[in-house]
Design an enzyme around this catalytic site. Structure first.
Site, PDB file in Angstrom:
ATOM      1  N   GLY A 217       0.784  -1.231   0.000  1.00 32.74           N
ATOM      2  CA  GLY A 217       0.000   0.000   0.000  1.00 32.74           C
ATOM      3  C   GLY A 217       0.814   1.277   0.000  1.00 32.74           C
TER       4      GLY A 217
ATOM      5  CG  ASN B 177       1.347   3.245  -5.820  1.00 33.73           C
ATOM      6  OD1 ASN B 177       1.677   4.258  -6.415  1.00 33.73           O
ATOM      7  ND2 ASN B 177       1.972   2.084  -5.991  1.00 33.73           N
TER       8      ASN B 177
ATOM      9  NE  ARG C  25     -12.493 -14.387 -10.548  1.00 30.71           N
ATOM     10  CZ  ARG C  25     -11.389 -13.769 -10.145  1.00 30.71           C
ATOM     11  NH1 ARG C  25     -10.493 -14.408  -9.431  1.00 30.71           N
ATOM     12  NH2 ARG C  25     -11.175 -12.516 -10.433  1.00 30.71           N
TER      13      ARG C  25
ATOM     14  CG  HIS D 101       1.390  -1.759 -15.560  1.00 31.31           C
ATOM     15  ND1 HIS D 101       1.141  -3.023 -15.083  1.00 31.31           N
ATOM     16  CD2 HIS D 101       2.453  -1.862 -16.397  1.00 31.31           C
ATOM     17  CE1 HIS D 101       2.011  -3.868 -15.621  1.00 31.31           C
ATOM     18  NE2 HIS D 101       2.816  -3.190 -16.421  1.00 31.31           N
TER      19      HIS D 101
ATOM     20  CG  ASP E  64      -1.703  -3.994 -17.524  1.00 33.88           C
ATOM     21  OD1 ASP E  64      -2.328  -3.518 -16.563  1.00 33.88           O
ATOM     22  OD2 ASP E  64      -0.826  -4.861 -17.394  1.00 33.88           O
TER      23      ASP E  64
ATOM     24  CD  GLN F 166      13.976   8.519 -10.069  1.00 31.00           C
ATOM     25  OE1 GLN F 166      13.936   8.407 -11.289  1.00 31.00           O
ATOM     26  NE2 GLN F 166      15.118   8.515  -9.398  1.00 31.00           N
TER      27      GLN F 166
ATOM     28  CD  GLU G  20       4.484   2.103  -9.163  1.00 37.02           C
ATOM     29  OE1 GLU G  20       3.511   1.786  -8.466  1.00 37.02           O
ATOM     30  OE2 GLU G  20       5.415   1.316  -9.402  1.00 37.02           O
TER      31      GLU G  20
HETATM   32  C1  GAR Z   1       3.053  -1.144  -7.489  1.00 38.23           C
HETATM   33  O1  GAR Z   1       4.351  -1.118  -8.015  1.00 38.23           O
HETATM   34  C2  GAR Z   1       2.022  -1.168  -8.602  1.00 38.23           C
HETATM   35  O2  GAR Z   1       2.403  -0.390  -9.714  1.00 38.23           O
HETATM   36  C3  GAR Z   1       1.998  -2.616  -8.940  1.00 38.23           C
HETATM   37  O3  GAR Z   1       2.021  -3.277  -7.691  1.00 38.23           O
HETATM   38  C4  GAR Z   1       2.772  -2.474  -6.776  1.00 38.23           C
HETATM   39  C5  GAR Z   1       1.973  -2.288  -5.503  1.00 38.23           C
HETATM   40  O4  GAR Z   1       2.736  -1.648  -4.504  1.00 38.23           O
HETATM   41  N1  GAR Z   1       0.843  -2.966  -9.725  1.00 38.23           N
HETATM   42  C6  GAR Z   1       0.862  -3.863 -10.709  1.00 38.23           C
HETATM   43  O5  GAR Z   1       1.838  -4.522 -10.988  1.00 38.23           O
HETATM   44  C7  GAR Z   1      -0.458  -4.011 -11.465  1.00 38.23           C
HETATM   45  N2  GAR Z   1      -0.282  -4.797 -12.658  1.00 38.23           N
HETATM   46  P1  GAR Z   1       2.041  -0.936  -3.261  1.00 38.23           P
HETATM   47  O6  GAR Z   1       1.069  -1.956  -2.636  1.00 38.23           O
HETATM   48  O7  GAR Z   1       3.183  -0.609  -2.336  1.00 38.23           O
HETATM   49  O8  GAR Z   1       1.324   0.287  -3.753  1.00 38.23           O
END
Ligand code: GAR
Length: 208
Positions: free
Chosen positions: A11, A13, A65, A109, A150, A178, A180
């Site tokens: 988490g 992001n 599912r 992504h 994607d 840098q 995300e």
């Molecule tokens: C991030 O790097 C995000 O871009 C990636 O998972 C990570 C989650 O990190 N997402 C993907 O690969 C989606 N295809 P976080 O839980 O620390 O935010």
């Protein structure tokens, strides 16, 4: 703008979004809920610390599912969101959810789409493949979610340089720092403040 963030892991992001709401980088936005498919996701702790309701909808708790997808959709609906942010949410989104929330779901992504994306490209695996291929520039992409993996319209991208001797972990951290954690808050703020436009090619862009 009522915003739900969907997560599966650490988490960081989500944290970048929460910090950006707190410091005014993102305006007109309330993070009203966090949904995780994993009970042990540290992202749920971050939500609790910020006083935001967190919900876990685990595949393991459902026989089929379809039942899982219905529960996921019910959890989303319960927050009545204007925007859904997939921030490291590693579950295929139910088709019904994509239909119901058309152009209201965005995903971050960790590569420059259309490179290093699609089925099997998630998390650290993306950076492993980038280093295997030897490209010199990677980055991150924020895009609207459609029914493919994607494949949805791109909103924002930011490039990040690869350094000699990078490991997947080092590169992952640099792409987060840098790219995300910068472009995901920027995209949310732009949507909340109605600054998304389409150009003559039909492509989306953000007005400054
Ligand atoms: C991030 O790097 C995000 O871009 C990636 O998972 C990570 C989650 O990190 N997402 C993907 O690969 C989606 N295809 P976080 O839980 O620390 O935010």
């Amino acid at each position: 703008m009522r915003t739900v963030v969907m997560v599966s892991g650490g988490g960081t992001n989500l944290q970048a979004i929460l910090d950006a709401v707190s410091d005014g980088t993102i305006t007109n936005t309330e993070i009203c809920g966090v949904i995780s498919n994993r009970a042990d996701a540290y992202a749920l702790t971050r939500a609790a610390e910020a006083g935001i309701p967190g919900v876990c909808v685990s595949r393991k708790a459902y026989g089929t599912r379809e039942e899982f997808e219905n529960a996921l959709l019910a959890a989303v609906d319960s927050f009545a969101p204007d925007l859904i942010v997939l921030a490291g949410f590693l579950v295929i989104i139910p088709k019904e959810m994509i239909r119901r929330y058309e152009r209201r779901i965005i995903n971050i992504h960790p590569s420059l789409i259309p490179s290093f994306c699609g089925d099997g490209f998630y998390g650290l695996h993306v950076h492993e493949r980038v280093l295997e291929r030897g490209v010199k520039v990677t980055g991150a992409t924020v895009h609207f979610v459609d029914e493919g993996t994607d494949t949805g319209p791109i909103l924002l991208q930011k490039a990040v340089a690869i350094q000699p001797d990078d490991t997947p972990e080092v590169l992952q951290r640099r792409v987060m720092e840098q790219a995300e954690w910068i472009i995901l808050p920027q995209a949310i703020d732009a949507i909340a403040n109605n600054r998304i436009r389409r150009d003559a090619n039909g492509n989306f862009f953000i007005m400054n």
